[in-house]
Motif scaffolding. Sequence first.
Motif, PDB file in Angstrom:
ATOM      1  N   ARG A   1      15.821   4.687  58.331  1.00  0.00           N
ATOM      2  CA  ARG A   1      16.191   3.292  58.512  1.00  0.00           C
ATOM      3  C   ARG A   1      15.290   2.405  57.669  1.00  0.00           C
ATOM      4  NH1 ARG A   1      14.849   1.272  62.768  1.00  0.00           N
ATOM      5  NH2 ARG A   1      13.458   2.871  63.564  1.00  0.00           N
ATOM      6  N   LEU A   2      15.804   1.234  57.325  1.00  0.00           N
ATOM      7  CA  LEU A   2      15.004   0.260  56.593  1.00  0.00           C
ATOM      8  C   LEU A   2      14.215  -0.569  57.600  1.00  0.00           C
ATOM      9  CD1 LEU A   2      17.575  -0.884  53.877  1.00  0.00           C
ATOM     10  CD2 LEU A   2      15.734   0.779  53.664  1.00  0.00           C
ATOM     11  N   THR A   3      13.051  -0.072  57.973  1.00  0.00           N
ATOM     12  CA  THR A   3      12.204  -0.751  58.935  1.00  0.00           C
ATOM     13  C   THR A   3      11.589  -1.996  58.302  1.00  0.00           C
ATOM     14  OG1 THR A   3      10.241   0.494  58.292  1.00  0.00           O
ATOM     15  CG2 THR A   3      11.655   1.480  59.980  1.00  0.00           C
ATOM     16  N   PRO A   4      11.065  -2.931  59.119  1.00  0.00           N
ATOM     17  CA  PRO A   4      10.416  -4.115  58.529  1.00  0.00           C
ATOM     18  C   PRO A   4       9.300  -3.765  57.563  1.00  0.00           C
ATOM     19  CG  PRO A   4      10.817  -4.467  60.868  1.00  0.00           C
ATOM     20  CD  PRO A   4      11.182  -3.040  60.589  1.00  0.00           C
ATOM     21  N   ALA A   5       8.502  -2.733  57.877  1.00  0.00           N
ATOM     22  CA  ALA A   5       7.413  -2.337  56.969  1.00  0.00           C
ATOM     23  C   ALA A   5       7.966  -1.840  55.643  1.00  0.00           C
ATOM     24  CB  ALA A   5       6.554  -1.267  57.626  1.00  0.00           C
TER      25      ALA A   5
END
Length: 315
Positions: free
Chosen positions: A13-17
């Motif tokens: 997933r494209l996490t915030p980090a």
Amino acid sequence: MSAPVSRSRPAARLTPAVLLCLALVYVVWGSTYFGIKVAIGSLPPLGMLAARFLGAGALLYAFLRWRGVPAPTRREWGASAAVGLLLLGGGTGLVTLAERDASSSVAAMVLAVSPLFAALFARLWGERTGGREWLGIGVGLLGIALLNVGELRATPLAAALLILAPLCWTFGSQWSRRLPLPAGLMGSAAEMLAGGVLLGLLSLGLGERWTEPTAASLWALAYLTVFGSLVAYSAYMYLVAHTRPALATSYAYVNPVVAVLLGVGLGGETLTGLGWGALGVILTGVVLVAWPRPASVTAPTTENPGAVQAPGAEA
């Protein structure tokens, strides 16, 4: 103490980090091509890079030691030297030498082959690249080919250096995931220090001469040191450790966009209508590469003895 053996699964997933690190690498590294061009206007290429990485590495190392982070072991220094030689010497060093005879736009465009090389090298260690990622790589390369049509060209020697640079960079990136590197940001500091020393020795060996630098070159060097090295390099090493190879190197498709915009806006370069259309094709390739995979097709877990931990984990 060596980095512990851990199991690392590329992020699905494209996490915030991950998004933050992607933004930093996309924008900052896109601007460094223009910064390098300005810096080597009055500074020796390899000597400039040695000063850049030694300065950034020393600042980061001193800060981490002040915060109580353990110094790298002899084994970790050896691994850092190998990665620093490939990424900073072979990757950034060859790009800098090529920019003596190539525009900053061309340098960024040729390096868009990095995701393809990364996917190929990753397969050597059993990692998979999905069909949509291959499609995105192909679309991105098509955009690069279109962007090279026109006046944005390089000499044969510069083009050869720009082809060798991503080979060194992507192999070093993939290999770094399996080496006993120092954990967290200490890994970035050790790699920059080791790479800076090696670049300095190469500069001396090649007989580079220092003359009085211009103010523009000094400001460019300061920008490259702080943002290009301290900030963006650490963000990239996070992506290498926590995302798929194709996504970690997708910066190579966005960097040309930033480099061309700066070249046109500040460097006096020109771009035709075909070139602007090619930028749209490149961005389409980025979307295809970066779009999250379904969990069922995420690459299998692999042993990763030298996993680079998240930046800030020990800072």
